[in-house]
Design an enzyme around this catalytic site. Structure first.
Site, short mmCIF file in Angstrom:
data_model
loop_
_atom_site.label_atom_id
_atom_site.label_comp_id
_atom_site.label_asym_id
_atom_site.label_seq_id
_atom_site.Cartn_x
_atom_site.Cartn_y
_atom_site.Cartn_z
N CYS A 110 0.82 -1.21 0.00
CA CYS A 110 0.00 0.00 0.00
C CYS A 110 0.86 1.27 0.00
CB CYS A 110 -0.99 -0.07 1.16
SG CYS A 110 -2.41 1.01 0.99
N HIS A 111 0.80 2.07 1.07
CA HIS A 111 1.57 3.30 1.17
C HIS A 111 2.98 3.07 1.75
CE1 HIS A 111 -2.46 5.00 0.69
NE2 HIS A 111 -1.89 6.14 0.37
#
Length: 181
Positions: A110-111
């Site tokens: 994800c991030h």
């Protein structure tokens, strides 16, 4: 498969996406490894389900108490606030970079690649992430792809990346495979 291996999970004191912590943790544990929760502060971390507070988890060690040499691999869960905070802590960035320099596998979802960018370890690597990081990763020299999991072995270590919670099944399997060597 991962018997006698210890895998670090590096998270900030708050902001980690809970499912991106708990599912890889369970996968590593089921494969026989010992997962350890590492954070920048002692005590507990506050996980989130998107923007809502979720569960709290006890920290096993702080970043100042461990070295990459203590582990066979590293998982970087996502959540927007989690990697954004980690990339501002020099000891956390150094810890991440040390896994690459030691040739140890790293899995980020994800991030989480924001922390990889700060550690300057994505140049020339194939990666994926949450779509909003695409430009950041390309500007850092990475080759970004829109796939559920990207496994890059064209660097000093195996780097496993995924986009989002929907990709967790593929991410967990690829991470366990990478940690098994």
């Amino acid at each position: 498969m991962l018997n006698d291996k210890t895998i670090a999970f590096l998270v900030a004191p708050e902001g980690v996406e809970q499912v991106e912590l708990t599912e890889p943790w369970q996968a590593v544990k089921q494969a026989g490894a010992t997962p350890r929760l590492i954070s920048t502060k002692a005590g507990e971390i506050q996980a989130f389900n998107h923007l809502d507070k979720a569960d709290r988890f006890p920290v096993d060690e702080t970043i100042d108490e461990v070295l990459a040499d203590d582990f066979e691999g590293l998982v970087l869960p996502g959540g927007v606030a989690n990697p954004d905070l980690l990339r501002t802590v020099p000891s956390a960035v150094r810890f991440v970079k040390d896994f690459f320099e030691a040739g140890k596998p790293v899995a980020a979802i994800c991030h989480a690649p924001w922390t990889l960018i700060e550690a300057d370890v994505v140049r020339g690597r194939k990666v994926t992430s949450w779509p909003s990081l695409r430009t950041d990763l390309r500007n850092a020299g990475a080759d970004w792809e829109d796939r559920e999991v990207v496994i890059c072995t064209s660097g000093p270590n195996t780097l496993v990346t995924s986009r989002k919670p929907d990709d967790l099944k593929a991410f967990c399997q690829a991470a366990v495979d990478a940690f098994s060597g």
